[in-house]
Design a protein around this motif. Structure first.
Motif, PDB file in Angstrom:
ATOM      1  N   THR A   1      46.036  26.945  34.934  1.00  0.00           N
ATOM      2  CA  THR A   1      47.025  27.831  34.293  1.00  0.00           C
ATOM      3  C   THR A   1      47.367  28.987  35.225  1.00  0.00           C
ATOM      4  OG1 THR A   1      46.038  27.249  32.186  1.00  0.00           O
ATOM      5  CG2 THR A   1      47.551  29.110  32.179  1.00  0.00           C
ATOM      6  N   ALA A   2      46.355  29.531  35.907  1.00  0.00           N
ATOM      7  CA  ALA A   2      46.611  30.609  36.868  1.00  0.00           C
ATOM      8  C   ALA A   2      47.534  30.105  37.980  1.00  0.00           C
ATOM      9  CB  ALA A   2      45.293  31.103  37.455  1.00  0.00           C
TER      10      ALA A   2
ATOM     11  N   HIS B   1      46.489  49.009  54.199  1.00  0.00           N
ATOM     12  CA  HIS B   1      46.730  47.927  55.152  1.00  0.00           C
ATOM     13  C   HIS B   1      46.562  46.535  54.552  1.00  0.00           C
ATOM     14  CE1 HIS B   1      42.393  49.060  55.637  1.00  0.00           C
ATOM     15  NE2 HIS B   1      42.300  47.785  55.323  1.00  0.00           N
ATOM     16  N   GLU B   2      46.091  46.430  53.293  1.00  0.00           N
ATOM     17  CA  GLU B   2      45.785  45.115  52.736  1.00  0.00           C
ATOM     18  C   GLU B   2      46.835  44.733  51.700  1.00  0.00           C
ATOM     19  OE1 GLU B   2      41.703  44.738  51.630  1.00  0.00           O
ATOM     20  OE2 GLU B   2      42.048  42.829  50.605  1.00  0.00           O
ATOM     21  N   LEU B   3      47.602  43.700  52.017  1.00  0.00           N
ATOM     22  CA  LEU B   3      48.687  43.286  51.121  1.00  0.00           C
ATOM     23  C   LEU B   3      48.156  42.840  49.761  1.00  0.00           C
ATOM     24  CD1 LEU B   3      51.749  42.603  50.811  1.00  0.00           C
ATOM     25  CD2 LEU B   3      51.170  40.285  51.581  1.00  0.00           C
ATOM     26  N   VAL B   4      48.805  43.321  48.700  1.00  0.00           N
ATOM     27  CA  VAL B   4      48.515  42.835  47.348  1.00  0.00           C
ATOM     28  C   VAL B   4      49.862  42.754  46.618  1.00  0.00           C
ATOM     29  CG1 VAL B   4      48.031  45.169  46.456  1.00  0.00           C
ATOM     30  CG2 VAL B   4      47.125  43.181  45.238  1.00  0.00           C
ATOM     31  N   THR B   5      50.062  41.718  45.819  1.00  0.00           N
ATOM     32  CA  THR B   5      51.325  41.600  45.082  1.00  0.00           C
ATOM     33  C   THR B   5      51.065  41.779  43.588  1.00  0.00           C
ATOM     34  OG1 THR B   5      51.243  39.243  44.571  1.00  0.00           O
ATOM     35  CG2 THR B   5      52.085  39.846  46.760  1.00  0.00           C
ATOM     36  N   SER B   6      52.154  41.995  42.853  1.00  0.00           N
ATOM     37  CA  SER B   6      52.017  42.128  41.403  1.00  0.00           C
ATOM     38  C   SER B   6      51.475  40.825  40.801  1.00  0.00           C
ATOM     39  CB  SER B   6      53.359  42.490  40.768  1.00  0.00           C
ATOM     40  OG  SER B   6      54.355  41.602  41.225  1.00  0.00           O
ATOM     41  N   THR B   7      51.667  39.695  41.489  1.00  0.00           N
ATOM     42  CA  THR B   7      51.139  38.422  40.969  1.00  0.00           C
ATOM     43  C   THR B   7      49.619  38.362  41.107  1.00  0.00           C
ATOM     44  OG1 THR B   7      53.218  37.423  41.625  1.00  0.00           O
ATOM     45  CG2 THR B   7      51.451  35.913  41.049  1.00  0.00           C
ATOM     46  N   ASP B   8      49.072  38.928  42.210  1.00  0.00           N
ATOM     47  CA  ASP B   8      47.604  38.998  42.332  1.00  0.00           C
ATOM     48  C   ASP B   8      47.045  39.712  41.095  1.00  0.00           C
ATOM     49  OD1 ASP B   8      46.653  38.760  45.629  1.00  0.00           O
ATOM     50  OD2 ASP B   8      48.761  39.031  45.176  1.00  0.00           O
ATOM     51  N   LEU B   9      47.676  40.836  40.734  1.00  0.00           N
ATOM     52  CA  LEU B   9      47.158  41.639  39.617  1.00  0.00           C
ATOM     53  C   LEU B   9      47.338  40.915  38.285  1.00  0.00           C
ATOM     54  CD1 LEU B   9      48.469  45.173  40.706  1.00  0.00           C
ATOM     55  CD2 LEU B   9      46.328  44.038  41.308  1.00  0.00           C
ATOM     56  N   ALA B  10      48.497  40.282  38.100  1.00  0.00           N
ATOM     57  CA  ALA B  10      48.763  39.599  36.825  1.00  0.00           C
ATOM     58  C   ALA B  10      47.820  38.400  36.646  1.00  0.00           C
ATOM     59  CB  ALA B  10      50.218  39.134  36.783  1.00  0.00           C
ATOM     60  N   VAL B  11      47.573  37.654  37.723  1.00  0.00           N
ATOM     61  CA  VAL B  11      46.694  36.481  37.616  1.00  0.00           C
ATOM     62  C   VAL B  11      45.251  36.929  37.388  1.00  0.00           C
ATOM     63  CG1 VAL B  11      45.822  34.450  38.850  1.00  0.00           C
ATOM     64  CG2 VAL B  11      48.252  35.027  38.965  1.00  0.00           C
ATOM     65  N   ASP B  12      44.855  37.996  38.082  1.00  0.00           N
ATOM     66  CA  ASP B  12      43.508  38.551  37.885  1.00  0.00           C
ATOM     67  C   ASP B  12      43.318  38.940  36.410  1.00  0.00           C
ATOM     68  OD1 ASP B  12      41.225  40.062  39.832  1.00  0.00           O
ATOM     69  OD2 ASP B  12      41.466  40.903  37.828  1.00  0.00           O
ATOM     70  N   GLN B  13      44.324  39.618  35.888  1.00  0.00           N
ATOM     71  CA  GLN B  13      44.265  40.074  34.488  1.00  0.00           C
ATOM     72  C   GLN B  13      44.160  38.875  33.543  1.00  0.00           C
ATOM     73  OE1 GLN B  13      44.172  42.747  32.695  1.00  0.00           O
ATOM     74  NE2 GLN B  13      44.837  41.869  30.750  1.00  0.00           N
ATOM     75  N   TYR B  14      44.945  37.824  33.820  1.00  0.00           N
ATOM     76  CA  TYR B  14      44.905  36.635  32.966  1.00  0.00           C
ATOM     77  C   TYR B  14      43.514  35.988  32.990  1.00  0.00           C
ATOM     78  CZ  TYR B  14      45.009  31.798  31.719  1.00  0.00           C
ATOM     79  OH  TYR B  14      44.665  30.599  31.167  1.00  0.00           O
ATOM     80  N   ILE B  15      42.972  35.805  34.194  1.00  0.00           N
ATOM     81  CA  ILE B  15      41.675  35.119  34.309  1.00  0.00           C
ATOM     82  C   ILE B  15      40.565  35.963  33.662  1.00  0.00           C
ATOM     83  CG2 ILE B  15      39.898  34.309  35.934  1.00  0.00           C
ATOM     84  CD1 ILE B  15      42.156  33.580  37.882  1.00  0.00           C
ATOM     85  N   CYS B  16      40.545  37.253  33.992  1.00  0.00           N
ATOM     86  CA  CYS B  16      39.431  38.093  33.510  1.00  0.00           C
ATOM     87  C   CYS B  16      39.488  38.267  31.993  1.00  0.00           C
ATOM     88  CB  CYS B  16      39.444  39.450  34.215  1.00  0.00           C
ATOM     89  SG  CYS B  16      39.095  39.267  35.980  1.00  0.00           S
ATOM     90  N   SER B  17      40.687  38.449  31.437  1.00  0.00           N
ATOM     91  CA  SER B  17      40.737  38.627  29.983  1.00  0.00           C
ATOM     92  C   SER B  17      40.373  37.319  29.272  1.00  0.00           C
ATOM     93  CB  SER B  17      42.099  39.168  29.522  1.00  0.00           C
ATOM     94  OG  SER B  17      43.105  38.266  29.879  1.00  0.00           O
ATOM     95  N   SER B  18      40.724  36.183  29.868  1.00  0.00           N
ATOM     96  CA  SER B  18      40.349  34.901  29.242  1.00  0.00           C
ATOM     97  C   SER B  18      38.835  34.720  29.247  1.00  0.00           C
ATOM     98  CB  SER B  18      40.984  33.721  29.990  1.00  0.00           C
ATOM     99  OG  SER B  18      42.371  33.868  30.066  1.00  0.00           O
TER     100      SER B  18
END
Ligand code: IPD
Ligand code: CA
Ligand code: CA
Length: 270
Positions: free
Chosen positions: A18-19, A40-57
């Motif tokens: 699902t992620a 210096h470390e790239l992060v996108t809004s998708t990294d955060l949204a997927v992290d949130q989905y996995i951790c809350s599940s």
């Protein structure tokens, strides 16, 4: 216990798939924005949204378990590792630079450790439709195919993967190691996802991989490589920050026959 492990594994596979769908959707619709952690470390809004989905599940399904996750809890209190509470170790997107540049070498990595043992690992590459997984003592698989490391025995025939940190000041000793490997092995690959590098060693597509990585980069992939017959070890002096099961400080993973020769190349103190 085995029943628990099987249930956790089935849950982790579903989460990863699902992620992966979220990752594909975000890229197809170009709905993500880029930012930088620690400048210096790239992060996108998708990294955060997927992290949130996995951790809350995970929290919803297993409220008593703990989570060490790259984006939302990278400094989790590791007491959970010691007291035997299951700890999920999450990298929502391993290969963020690839993701943001439209490449396909991207993975969701979900590992689970109990005490000092790696119990299960799932590494799902959504653009490649490959789900790598392993459970302790039960072998490693890609989709339904059992994995086995390559039969590589000599440095000259070895295809070796590595990676580089975002922090450029750390580069000189790494470039030195790369030069030694390049001079002695068949070739080097820098594919951009540590989790997939480990799985590709498991699948025999690579003969070895070395890099200093964080727990979320390696917790799942290390078990997958181990279960496929790889030898794992460390080539750097240790700081002792991370428990052994999730420690990737100078991680070297290879076919059993290559291990000592490669260690002599990448451990510059030998
Ligand atoms: C990175 C990737 C890369 C490795 C870096 C990691 P990220 O993870 O695994 O291959 O070389 O060390 O930080 O930032 O894409 O999750
Ligand atoms: Ca990562
Ligand atoms: Ca990541």
């Amino acid at each position: 216990m085995l029943n628990d492990y099987a249930e956790w594994l089935a849950f982790a596979k579903k989460l990863a798939v699902t992620a992966g769908d979220l990752i594909i959707d975000a890229r197809q619709s170009s709905t993500f924005v880029r930012d930088y952690k620690a400048d210096h470390e790239l992060v996108t809004s998708t990294d955060l949204a997927v992290d949130q989905y996995i951790c809350s599940s995970i929290t919803e399904r297993y409220p008593e378990h703990r989570i060490l996750s790259e984006e939302s809890s990278p400094a989790m209190d590791l007491g959970g590792i010691v007291d035997g509470t299951p700890v999920w170790v999450i990298d929502p997107i391993d290969g963020t630079v690839n993701f943001a540049h439209g490449h396909f070498h991207v993975a969701v990595s979900i590992g689970l450790v109990v005490g000092q043992e790696r119990i299960l690992g799932v590494v799902y590459a959504p653009f490649l439709n490959e789900c790598f997984w392993a459970m302790k003592g039960e072998g490693a698989y890609c989709n339904n195919k059992k994995l086995l490391v390559s039969g590589a025995k000599t440095l000259r025939s070895a295809l070796v993967a590595t990676g580089f940190p975002y922090q450029k000041t750390d580069l000189p000793p790494i470039v030195d190691r790369v030069s030694r490997v390049l001079q002695n092995c068949q070739d080097i690959r820098r594919n951009g996802s540590a989790a997939l590098d480990l799985c590709w060693v498991a699948a025999g597509r690579l003969d070895a991989y070395f890099e200093s990585v964080k727990p979320w980069d390696m917790a799942a992939g290390a078990l997958i490589a181990e279960e496929a017959g790889a030898t794992l070890g460390l080539y750097l002096p240790q700081t002792g920050v991370w428990p052994d099961a999730i420690n990737g400080e100078g991680l070297l993973v290879s076919t059993p026959d290559l291990y000592q020769d490669l260690l002599a190349l990448v451990d510059v103190s030998l």
